[in-house]
Design an enzyme around this catalytic site. Structure first.
Site, short mmCIF file in Angstrom:
data_model
loop_
_atom_site.label_atom_id
_atom_site.label_comp_id
_atom_site.label_asym_id
_atom_site.label_seq_id
_atom_site.Cartn_x
_atom_site.Cartn_y
_atom_site.Cartn_z
N LYS A 29 0.24 4.45 6.90
CA LYS A 29 -0.64 5.51 6.13
C LYS A 29 -0.41 6.91 6.16
O LYS A 29 0.02 7.41 7.30
CB LYS A 29 -2.04 5.37 6.08
N SER B 193 0.90 -1.25 0.08
CA SER B 193 -0.05 -0.22 -0.11
C SER B 193 0.85 1.22 -0.04
O SER B 193 0.38 2.52 -0.41
CB SER B 193 -0.96 0.05 1.36
#
Length: 211
Positions: free
Chosen positions: A166, A128
């Site tokens: 993230k 990711s």
């Protein structure tokens, strides 16, 4: 053996082994483990004992203090290993468990930061964040802290699940966790703090490539 050295230091100071351990924030079971198994503490614990008694780490390990000539034998640009400048490598981080619990620690990796903050390494899973150079199985260094600024790369836990890496942003009660990936399956995640628990674990400060 480390335990023998530890016992001698306690006797010299006139303090019991259990009390010394308590004052250093260590458990009695840890001291018992040193005694029964002959185990040597982790780098972080060695640094703590070293600071408490005011003795070099090498002395705790029964090593002779190197002479000036011996110190000069190090290759150019090399520095002596300092166990205090290490951080634990954690496989996963879960809510409800002490982050530095023994069962979470896979090993220790050197760091260069000396700001007194608490750090840990975390192995990355998934793709990711591969668009910013953080790939599967890379190891990231995280500065443990409960808050980060908007736009910073953070390790975050959602609903007590495993840690995720993230870009973090909060606007009122809304939190947006944004990936940076070449894989289109990864999209920004939006959470309402009134309904979902989102907790910042720390700030990502370094990535270590693993080949």
């Amino acid at each position: 053996m480390f335990y023998d050295c530890y016992t001698a230091l306690c006797q010299a100071r006139g303090i019991s082994r259990s009390r010394a351990a308590q004052e250093m924030g260590l458990s009695n079971s840890t001291v018992t483990k040193w005694k029964n198994t002959g185990a040597t503490p982790s780098g972080e614990t060695l640094a703590r004992v070293s600071a408490y008694f005011g003795v070099p780490v090498g002395e705790l390990l029964g090593e002779a203090v190197p002479s000036v000539q011996e110190k000069r034998k190090l290759p150019e640009g090399a520095v002596p290993f300092d166990p205090a400048l290490t951080a634990p490598l954690l496989g996963t981080v879960r809510a409800g468990l002490p982050m530095y619990a023994e069962e979470n620690i896979e090993g220790y990796i050197p760091i260069t930061r000396k700001d007194g903050a608490r750090y840990f390494w975390l192995r990355v899973r998934g793709d990711s964040m591969n668009a910013v150079g953080i790939s599967e199985n890379d190891e990231i260094l995280v500065r443990e802290q409960p808050e980060v600024e908007n736009g910073q790369l953070a390790v975050v836990m959602v609903n007590g699940d495993e840690a995720t890496v993230k870009y973090f942003r909060q606007e009122g009660s809304l939190v947006v966790l944004t990936p940076k990936s070449f894989n289109p399956v990864h999209q920004p995640q939006i959470y309402d703090l009134k309904r979902v628990q989102v907790r910042v674990v720390g700030l990502v400060v370094e990535c270590r490539k693993v080949f």
